[in-house]
Design a protein around this motif. Structure first.
Motif, PDB file in Angstrom:
ATOM      1  N   MET A   1     -13.359  12.015  -4.545  1.00  0.00           N
ATOM      2  CA  MET A   1     -11.947  11.889  -4.467  1.00  0.00           C
ATOM      3  C   MET A   1     -11.099  11.852  -5.586  1.00  0.00           C
ATOM      4  SD  MET A   1     -11.344  11.825  -1.112  1.00  0.00           S
ATOM      5  CE  MET A   1      -9.831  11.185  -1.168  1.00  0.00           C
ATOM      6  N   ALA A   2     -11.583  11.390  -6.600  1.00  0.00           N
ATOM      7  CA  ALA A   2     -11.128  11.160  -8.304  1.00  0.00           C
ATOM      8  C   ALA A   2     -10.556  12.558  -8.572  1.00  0.00           C
ATOM      9  CB  ALA A   2     -11.934  10.604  -8.984  1.00  0.00           C
ATOM     10  N   VAL A   3     -11.420  13.707  -8.315  1.00  0.00           N
ATOM     11  CA  VAL A   3     -10.907  15.010  -9.063  1.00  0.00           C
ATOM     12  C   VAL A   3      -9.877  15.850  -8.036  1.00  0.00           C
ATOM     13  CG1 VAL A   3     -13.210  15.184 -10.250  1.00  0.00           C
ATOM     14  CG2 VAL A   3     -12.866  15.965  -8.031  1.00  0.00           C
ATOM     15  N   ILE A   4      -9.978  15.293  -6.804  1.00  0.00           N
ATOM     16  CA  ILE A   4      -8.717  15.941  -6.032  1.00  0.00           C
ATOM     17  C   ILE A   4      -7.435  15.432  -5.954  1.00  0.00           C
ATOM     18  CG2 ILE A   4      -8.312  16.626  -3.647  1.00  0.00           C
ATOM     19  CD1 ILE A   4     -11.369  16.614  -3.345  1.00  0.00           C
ATOM     20  N   VAL A   5      -7.420  14.142  -6.035  1.00  0.00           N
ATOM     21  CA  VAL A   5      -5.906  13.431  -5.822  1.00  0.00           C
ATOM     22  C   VAL A   5      -5.193  13.227  -7.078  1.00  0.00           C
ATOM     23  CG1 VAL A   5      -6.737  12.015  -3.969  1.00  0.00           C
ATOM     24  CG2 VAL A   5      -7.034  11.163  -5.997  1.00  0.00           C
ATOM     25  N   ARG A   6      -3.977  13.032  -7.075  1.00  0.00           N
ATOM     26  CA  ARG A   6      -3.170  13.125  -8.291  1.00  0.00           C
ATOM     27  C   ARG A   6      -2.745  11.575  -8.880  1.00  0.00           C
ATOM     28  NH1 ARG A   6      -0.960  18.632  -9.162  1.00  0.00           N
ATOM     29  NH2 ARG A   6      -1.480  19.537  -7.097  1.00  0.00           N
ATOM     30  N   THR A   7      -2.662  10.710  -7.583  1.00  0.00           N
ATOM     31  CA  THR A   7      -2.308   9.196  -8.077  1.00  0.00           C
ATOM     32  C   THR A   7      -3.304   8.508  -7.569  1.00  0.00           C
ATOM     33  OG1 THR A   7      -0.741   9.118  -6.030  1.00  0.00           O
ATOM     34  CG2 THR A   7       0.159  10.010  -8.074  1.00  0.00           C
ATOM     35  N   GLU A   8      -3.317   7.223  -7.741  1.00  0.00           N
ATOM     36  CA  GLU A   8      -4.244   6.080  -7.393  1.00  0.00           C
ATOM     37  C   GLU A   8      -3.629   5.655  -5.920  1.00  0.00           C
ATOM     38  OE1 GLU A   8      -5.469   1.841  -8.377  1.00  0.00           O
ATOM     39  OE2 GLU A   8      -4.996   2.768 -10.147  1.00  0.00           O
ATOM     40  N   ASN A   9      -2.585   5.655  -5.765  1.00  0.00           N
ATOM     41  CA  ASN A   9      -2.166   5.488  -4.118  1.00  0.00           C
ATOM     42  C   ASN A   9      -2.518   6.520  -3.343  1.00  0.00           C
ATOM     43  OD1 ASN A   9      -0.930   2.805  -4.802  1.00  0.00           O
ATOM     44  ND2 ASN A   9       1.102   3.642  -5.343  1.00  0.00           N
ATOM     45  N   MET A  10      -2.389   7.730  -3.783  1.00  0.00           N
ATOM     46  CA  MET A  10      -3.039   8.849  -2.783  1.00  0.00           C
ATOM     47  C   MET A  10      -4.442   8.783  -2.650  1.00  0.00           C
ATOM     48  SD  MET A  10      -2.331  12.715  -3.771  1.00  0.00           S
ATOM     49  CE  MET A  10      -2.548  14.197  -2.754  1.00  0.00           C
ATOM     50  N   GLU A  11      -5.007   8.163  -3.532  1.00  0.00           N
ATOM     51  CA  GLU A  11      -6.724   8.242  -3.348  1.00  0.00           C
ATOM     52  C   GLU A  11      -6.700   7.132  -2.187  1.00  0.00           C
ATOM     53  OE1 GLU A  11     -10.472   7.007  -5.789  1.00  0.00           O
ATOM     54  OE2 GLU A  11      -8.602   6.703  -6.849  1.00  0.00           O
ATOM     55  N   VAL A  12      -6.101   6.166  -2.347  1.00  0.00           N
ATOM     56  CA  VAL A  12      -6.229   5.015  -1.344  1.00  0.00           C
ATOM     57  C   VAL A  12      -5.747   5.181   0.028  1.00  0.00           C
ATOM     58  CG1 VAL A  12      -5.518   2.742  -0.724  1.00  0.00           C
ATOM     59  CG2 VAL A  12      -5.935   2.901  -2.993  1.00  0.00           C
ATOM     60  N   ALA A  13      -4.966   6.125   0.171  1.00  0.00           N
ATOM     61  CA  ALA A  13      -4.437   6.334   1.320  1.00  0.00           C
ATOM     62  C   ALA A  13      -5.499   7.496   1.980  1.00  0.00           C
ATOM     63  CB  ALA A  13      -3.149   7.012   1.253  1.00  0.00           C
ATOM     64  N   ILE A  14      -5.717   8.392   1.221  1.00  0.00           N
ATOM     65  CA  ILE A  14      -6.626   9.541   1.783  1.00  0.00           C
ATOM     66  C   ILE A  14      -7.892   8.906   1.990  1.00  0.00           C
ATOM     67  CG2 ILE A  14      -8.077  11.617   0.928  1.00  0.00           C
ATOM     68  CD1 ILE A  14      -5.285  12.541  -0.320  1.00  0.00           C
ATOM     69  N   THR A  15      -8.477   7.914   0.948  1.00  0.00           N
ATOM     70  CA  THR A  15      -9.879   7.362   1.535  1.00  0.00           C
ATOM     71  C   THR A  15     -10.047   6.645   2.743  1.00  0.00           C
ATOM     72  OG1 THR A  15     -10.246   7.441  -1.025  1.00  0.00           O
ATOM     73  CG2 THR A  15     -11.470   5.783   0.647  1.00  0.00           C
ATOM     74  N   LEU A  16      -8.860   5.818   3.018  1.00  0.00           N
ATOM     75  CA  LEU A  16      -8.867   5.142   4.137  1.00  0.00           C
ATOM     76  C   LEU A  16      -8.516   5.989   5.407  1.00  0.00           C
ATOM     77  CD1 LEU A  16      -6.232   1.903   3.382  1.00  0.00           C
ATOM     78  CD2 LEU A  16      -8.656   2.038   3.903  1.00  0.00           C
ATOM     79  N   ILE A  17      -7.973   7.113   5.294  1.00  0.00           N
ATOM     80  CA  ILE A  17      -7.799   8.030   6.528  1.00  0.00           C
ATOM     81  C   ILE A  17      -8.921   8.702   6.905  1.00  0.00           C
ATOM     82  CG2 ILE A  17      -6.855  10.332   7.030  1.00  0.00           C
ATOM     83  CD1 ILE A  17      -4.183   9.521   5.827  1.00  0.00           C
ATOM     84  N   LEU A  18      -9.817   9.218   5.712  1.00  0.00           N
ATOM     85  CA  LEU A  18     -10.999   9.782   5.818  1.00  0.00           C
ATOM     86  C   LEU A  18     -12.162   8.854   6.265  1.00  0.00           C
ATOM     87  CD1 LEU A  18     -11.107  12.162   2.913  1.00  0.00           C
ATOM     88  CD2 LEU A  18     -10.989  12.595   5.264  1.00  0.00           C
ATOM     89  N   ALA A  19     -12.201   7.617   5.722  1.00  0.00           N
ATOM     90  CA  ALA A  19     -13.191   6.700   6.069  1.00  0.00           C
ATOM     91  C   ALA A  19     -13.083   6.185   7.527  1.00  0.00           C
ATOM     92  CB  ALA A  19     -13.304   5.522   5.060  1.00  0.00           C
ATOM     93  N   LEU A  20     -11.860   5.788   7.759  1.00  0.00           N
ATOM     94  CA  LEU A  20     -11.522   5.178   9.087  1.00  0.00           C
ATOM     95  C   LEU A  20     -11.717   6.157  10.335  1.00  0.00           C
ATOM     96  CD1 LEU A  20      -8.860   2.298   8.264  1.00  0.00           C
ATOM     97  CD2 LEU A  20     -11.256   1.994   8.612  1.00  0.00           C
ATOM     98  N   GLY A  21     -11.152   7.331  10.116  1.00  0.00           N
ATOM     99  CA  GLY A  21     -11.152   8.525  10.899  1.00  0.00           C
ATOM    100  C   GLY A  21     -12.522   8.888  11.157  1.00  0.00           C
TER     101      GLY A  21
END
Length: 99
Positions: A1-21
């Protein structure tokens, strides 16, 4: 995830969506058999589904590697695909980190 996202907040949001989904669709919160058939078919595209099916085969049916070979192949392919995505995204990550 660290190499794809641009901001830390974006990483948290995408991680939650992917993990919980993935947890929900993969059958980790409730059995896949209880969700609609359309969603069951979607869940078969997730590594969480195949990992859980492998665990169930080994634990509940006393299965071995010969019983979960398909699950292992799918999980290895998912891991390799993630590794390739990270390698492809890494040069962009390096360019961003220098600026």
């Amino acid at each position: 995830m660290a190499v794809i996202v641009r901001t830390e907040n974006m990483e948290v949001a995408i991680t939650l969506i992917l993990a919980l989904g993935g947890v929900l669709l993969g059958g980790l919160w409730m059995p896949v058999e209880f969700i609609p058939e359309v969603v069951q078919n979607i869940s078969k595209a997730l590594p969480q589904y195949w990992a859980l099916q492998g665990y169930k085969e080994v634990i509940l049916s006393d299965g071995g590697v010969s019983d979960i070979w398909l699950n292992l192949i799918i999980l290895i392919v998912a891991g390799v695909a993630g590794g390739i995505l990270a390698l492809v995204s890494y040069p962009r990550f390096l360019r961003q980190s220098r600026s």
